[in-house]
Design a protein around this motif. Structure first.
Motif, PDB file in Angstrom:
ATOM      1  N   MET A 167      24.804 -36.497  43.807  1.00  0.00           N
ATOM      2  CA  MET A 167      23.802 -34.746  44.127  1.00  0.00           C
ATOM      3  C   MET A 167      23.167 -34.421  45.483  1.00  0.00           C
ATOM      4  SD  MET A 167      23.561 -31.735  42.732  1.00  0.00           S
ATOM      5  CE  MET A 167      24.324 -32.391  41.150  1.00  0.00           C
ATOM      6  N   LYS A 168      23.805 -34.368  46.145  1.00  0.00           N
ATOM      7  CA  LYS A 168      23.244 -33.721  47.464  1.00  0.00           C
ATOM      8  C   LYS A 168      22.177 -32.740  47.991  1.00  0.00           C
ATOM      9  CE  LYS A 168      24.428 -32.680  52.903  1.00  0.00           C
ATOM     10  NZ  LYS A 168      26.059 -32.240  53.672  1.00  0.00           N
ATOM     11  N   LEU A 169      21.172 -32.617  48.212  1.00  0.00           N
ATOM     12  CA  LEU A 169      20.498 -32.043  48.040  1.00  0.00           C
ATOM     13  C   LEU A 169      19.602 -31.194  49.669  1.00  0.00           C
ATOM     14  CD1 LEU A 169      17.907 -33.423  45.406  1.00  0.00           C
ATOM     15  CD2 LEU A 169      19.536 -31.811  45.142  1.00  0.00           C
ATOM     16  N   ASP A 170      19.411 -30.199  49.615  1.00  0.00           N
ATOM     17  CA  ASP A 170      19.405 -29.794  50.992  1.00  0.00           C
ATOM     18  C   ASP A 170      17.975 -29.174  50.864  1.00  0.00           C
ATOM     19  OD1 ASP A 170      20.444 -28.300  53.636  1.00  0.00           O
ATOM     20  OD2 ASP A 170      18.810 -27.236  53.561  1.00  0.00           O
ATOM     21  N   VAL A 171      17.027 -30.022  52.010  1.00  0.00           N
ATOM     22  CA  VAL A 171      15.506 -30.259  51.935  1.00  0.00           C
ATOM     23  C   VAL A 171      15.677 -29.295  53.452  1.00  0.00           C
ATOM     24  CG1 VAL A 171      13.553 -31.355  52.305  1.00  0.00           C
ATOM     25  CG2 VAL A 171      15.151 -32.202  50.784  1.00  0.00           C
ATOM     26  N   ILE A 172      14.593 -28.545  53.588  1.00  0.00           N
ATOM     27  CA  ILE A 172      13.880 -27.996  54.748  1.00  0.00           C
ATOM     28  C   ILE A 172      12.749 -28.567  55.319  1.00  0.00           C
ATOM     29  CG2 ILE A 172      12.756 -26.238  56.023  1.00  0.00           C
ATOM     30  CD1 ILE A 172      14.460 -24.035  54.484  1.00  0.00           C
ATOM     31  N   SER A 173      12.525 -29.588  56.454  1.00  0.00           N
ATOM     32  CA  SER A 173      11.540 -30.070  56.783  1.00  0.00           C
ATOM     33  C   SER A 173      10.281 -29.600  58.107  1.00  0.00           C
ATOM     34  CB  SER A 173      11.763 -31.920  57.150  1.00  0.00           C
ATOM     35  OG  SER A 173      12.470 -32.059  55.425  1.00  0.00           O
ATOM     36  N   LYS A 174       9.592 -29.783  58.304  1.00  0.00           N
ATOM     37  CA  LYS A 174       9.241 -29.360  59.818  1.00  0.00           C
ATOM     38  C   LYS A 174       7.861 -30.559  59.693  1.00  0.00           C
ATOM     39  CE  LYS A 174      10.484 -24.831  59.547  1.00  0.00           C
ATOM     40  NZ  LYS A 174       9.468 -23.388  60.312  1.00  0.00           N
ATOM     41  N   GLN A 175       7.946 -30.786  61.269  1.00  0.00           N
ATOM     42  CA  GLN A 175       6.725 -31.757  61.499  1.00  0.00           C
ATOM     43  C   GLN A 175       5.850 -31.192  62.204  1.00  0.00           C
ATOM     44  OE1 GLN A 175       7.357 -35.797  61.262  1.00  0.00           O
ATOM     45  NE2 GLN A 175       9.179 -34.452  60.119  1.00  0.00           N
ATOM     46  N   PRO A 176       4.602 -32.229  62.125  1.00  0.00           N
ATOM     47  CA  PRO A 176       3.442 -31.594  62.117  1.00  0.00           C
ATOM     48  C   PRO A 176       3.023 -31.219  63.278  1.00  0.00           C
ATOM     49  CG  PRO A 176       3.178 -33.716  61.387  1.00  0.00           C
ATOM     50  CD  PRO A 176       3.780 -33.478  61.238  1.00  0.00           C
ATOM     51  N   VAL A 177       2.270 -30.089  63.669  1.00  0.00           N
ATOM     52  CA  VAL A 177       1.644 -30.099  65.326  1.00  0.00           C
ATOM     53  C   VAL A 177      -0.118 -30.353  65.411  1.00  0.00           C
ATOM     54  CG1 VAL A 177       1.170 -28.610  67.150  1.00  0.00           C
ATOM     55  CG2 VAL A 177       2.877 -28.168  65.519  1.00  0.00           C
ATOM     56  N   GLY A 178      -0.073 -31.641  66.396  1.00  0.00           N
ATOM     57  CA  GLY A 178      -1.479 -32.450  66.628  1.00  0.00           C
ATOM     58  C   GLY A 178      -1.389 -33.514  65.464  1.00  0.00           C
ATOM     59  N   ASP A 179      -2.719 -33.794  65.568  1.00  0.00           N
ATOM     60  CA  ASP A 179      -3.161 -34.659  64.198  1.00  0.00           C
ATOM     61  C   ASP A 179      -2.672 -34.363  62.647  1.00  0.00           C
ATOM     62  OD1 ASP A 179      -5.233 -35.644  66.009  1.00  0.00           O
ATOM     63  OD2 ASP A 179      -6.618 -35.111  65.928  1.00  0.00           O
TER      64      ASP A 179
ATOM     65  N   ARG B 153      21.279 -24.372  49.879  1.00  0.00           N
ATOM     66  CA  ARG B 153      22.840 -25.338  49.970  1.00  0.00           C
ATOM     67  C   ARG B 153      22.754 -26.231  49.728  1.00  0.00           C
ATOM     68  NH1 ARG B 153      20.606 -24.640  57.324  1.00  0.00           N
ATOM     69  NH2 ARG B 153      21.339 -21.883  56.699  1.00  0.00           N
ATOM     70  N   SER B 154      21.816 -26.459  48.584  1.00  0.00           N
ATOM     71  CA  SER B 154      22.262 -27.498  47.966  1.00  0.00           C
ATOM     72  C   SER B 154      23.218 -28.006  46.615  1.00  0.00           C
ATOM     73  CB  SER B 154      20.940 -28.053  46.928  1.00  0.00           C
ATOM     74  OG  SER B 154      19.792 -28.240  47.439  1.00  0.00           O
ATOM     75  N   GLU B 155      24.500 -28.948  46.080  1.00  0.00           N
ATOM     76  CA  GLU B 155      25.701 -28.911  45.138  1.00  0.00           C
ATOM     77  C   GLU B 155      24.749 -28.460  44.287  1.00  0.00           C
ATOM     78  OE1 GLU B 155      28.044 -32.368  47.945  1.00  0.00           O
ATOM     79  OE2 GLU B 155      27.002 -32.850  45.510  1.00  0.00           O
ATOM     80  N   GLY B 156      25.393 -28.264  43.227  1.00  0.00           N
ATOM     81  CA  GLY B 156      25.464 -28.240  42.243  1.00  0.00           C
ATOM     82  C   GLY B 156      25.709 -26.399  41.622  1.00  0.00           C
ATOM     83  N   ARG B 157      26.341 -25.651  42.167  1.00  0.00           N
ATOM     84  CA  ARG B 157      25.896 -24.484  42.067  1.00  0.00           C
ATOM     85  C   ARG B 157      27.377 -24.115  40.825  1.00  0.00           C
ATOM     86  NH1 ARG B 157      24.482 -19.461  44.439  1.00  0.00           N
ATOM     87  NH2 ARG B 157      23.119 -20.603  46.163  1.00  0.00           N
ATOM     88  N   ASP B 158      28.254 -24.598  40.487  1.00  0.00           N
ATOM     89  CA  ASP B 158      29.339 -24.452  39.528  1.00  0.00           C
ATOM     90  C   ASP B 158      28.485 -24.249  37.713  1.00  0.00           C
ATOM     91  OD1 ASP B 158      28.961 -27.128  40.773  1.00  0.00           O
ATOM     92  OD2 ASP B 158      31.066 -27.567  39.184  1.00  0.00           O
ATOM     93  N   LYS B 159      27.622 -25.891  37.977  1.00  0.00           N
ATOM     94  CA  LYS B 159      26.806 -26.257  36.649  1.00  0.00           C
ATOM     95  C   LYS B 159      25.739 -25.855  36.637  1.00  0.00           C
ATOM     96  CE  LYS B 159      29.517 -30.643  37.150  1.00  0.00           C
ATOM     97  NZ  LYS B 159      29.385 -31.971  37.648  1.00  0.00           N
ATOM     98  N   LEU B 160      25.489 -24.439  37.829  1.00  0.00           N
ATOM     99  CA  LEU B 160      23.874 -24.266  37.227  1.00  0.00           C
ATOM    100  C   LEU B 160      23.643 -24.077  35.909  1.00  0.00           C
ATOM    101  CD1 LEU B 160      21.191 -23.417  38.722  1.00  0.00           C
ATOM    102  CD2 LEU B 160      21.941 -21.495  39.401  1.00  0.00           C
ATOM    103  N   ARG B 161      24.510 -23.151  35.204  1.00  0.00           N
ATOM    104  CA  ARG B 161      24.010 -22.611  34.392  1.00  0.00           C
ATOM    105  C   ARG B 161      23.173 -22.901  33.239  1.00  0.00           C
ATOM    106  NH1 ARG B 161      28.463 -17.855  31.617  1.00  0.00           N
ATOM    107  NH2 ARG B 161      27.330 -17.010  33.507  1.00  0.00           N
ATOM    108  N   TRP B 162      23.403 -24.539  33.359  1.00  0.00           N
ATOM    109  CA  TRP B 162      23.212 -25.873  32.006  1.00  0.00           C
ATOM    110  C   TRP B 162      22.456 -26.775  32.412  1.00  0.00           C
ATOM    111  CZ3 TRP B 162      23.676 -22.539  27.969  1.00  0.00           C
ATOM    112  CH2 TRP B 162      24.538 -21.734  27.963  1.00  0.00           C
ATOM    113  N   THR B 163      22.370 -26.550  33.793  1.00  0.00           N
ATOM    114  CA  THR B 163      20.892 -27.205  34.546  1.00  0.00           C
ATOM    115  C   THR B 163      20.003 -27.493  33.679  1.00  0.00           C
ATOM    116  OG1 THR B 163      22.718 -27.013  36.392  1.00  0.00           O
ATOM    117  CG2 THR B 163      20.481 -27.725  36.198  1.00  0.00           C
TER     118      THR B 163
END
Length: 281
Positions: free
Chosen positions: A1-13, A57-67
């Motif tokens: 299952m391909k999952l979409d992840v938004i990632s952001k790196q920290p500023v500073g320490d 944006r992740s996969e699996g919309r076609d099977k969402l109802r019974w997830t």
């Protein structure tokens, strides 16, 4: 299952533990990207927000109802496996329920449950929706589609937002909402409830004073189940991370994170009173 992840790196320490945000029903990772991801990245955290299967944006919309909720738990586990360090988990609504289930079998440095269903389940919330919107609730159960309960922006406001949220952001948020798994809804009502006795991870439990979905008593029941104290944030509704006063919720979470980090450095146990004081300073 391909999952979409938004990632952001920290500023500073950089803080040692990254943050993984998990969205609630009918939402996606986008709900964290409006305010929270940048807020915490600017304060030194690597931040990640996942679109659960069938969402965004992740996969699996076609099977969402019974997830199932168990499928969403596996999504969280999959993202965690690919992070460089174990993350602190932050979940909103269903996302917090998923965290409770995940922590039955895994540990984390910490977890935040934001307006999340209690281990006893969502039956009181389901009855509340049925009384408030009987036709929409009936349609949900006839069509196995939860979209009916937020069919218009006004219905979404009633469920998720404060009355004074301006119409423009309300319309923008509503346009990004989607249908949800009917099976996952049933899991949260009764079919797959959390078992708090299996959880050892430190947890912060937060509720919203204007929440029309989860009553303060439900939030307090969650906190009691995990041997902690709930805090109800004033002047925000269920979608508190999108409300005008979102920063008050983010600041409360930040205070807890910093207090836990300081306690680990000194070997001292953090209490709810400690973190409350650090928020108000």
């Amino acid at each position: 299952m391909k999952l979409d992840v938004i990632s952001k790196q920290p500023v500073g320490d950089r803080h040692a533990a990254p943050l993984l945000f998990i969205h609630g029903m009918m939402h996606g990772a986008w709900c964290w990207d409006v305010h929270f991801l940048d807020f915490f990245a600017r304060r030194g955290f690597a931040v990640h927000a996942v679109d659960l299967r069938g969402h965004g944006r992740s996969e699996g919309r076609d099977k969402l109802r019974w997830t199932r909720i168990a499928d969403y738990v596996e999504d969280v586990a999959e993202v965690v496996r690919h992070l460089p360090a174990p993350p602190i988990l932050i979940g909103h609504s269903m996302g917090g329920f998923i965290i409770q289930k995940y922590l039955e079998r895994a540990e984390a440095p910490g977890a935040v449950l934001l307006s999340s269903p209690p281990p006893s389940g969502l039956l009181p919330t389901a009855l509340r929706i049925a009384l408030r919107r009987p036709l929409a609730f009936a349609q949900t159960n006839l069509t196995f589609s939860l979209r009916s309960v937020i069919a218009t922006p006004q219905m979404a406001r009633e469920a998720f937002f404060s009355p004074d949220l301006p119409d423009e952001p309300l319309a923008a948020y509503w346009s990004l909402m989607q249908d949800e798994s009917y099976r996952a809804f049933l899991d949260m009502v009764a079919l797959d409830l959390p078992r708090p006795e299996k959880v050892t991870t430190p947890i912060l439990v937060l509720g919203a004073a204007r929440d029309n979905m989860l009553a303060p008593a439900q939030i307090e029941a969650t906190a009691h189940a995990y041997h902690t104290t709930a805090e109800i944030i004033p002047d925000v509704a269920h979608d508190s991370m999108l409300e005008d006063r979102w920063w008050s919720v983010a600041a409360r979470i930040l205070a807890w994170l910093e207090a836990r980090e300081a306690s680990r450095a000194t070997g001292r146990t953090t209490t709810a009173a400690d973190t409350t004081r650090s928020t108000r300073r």
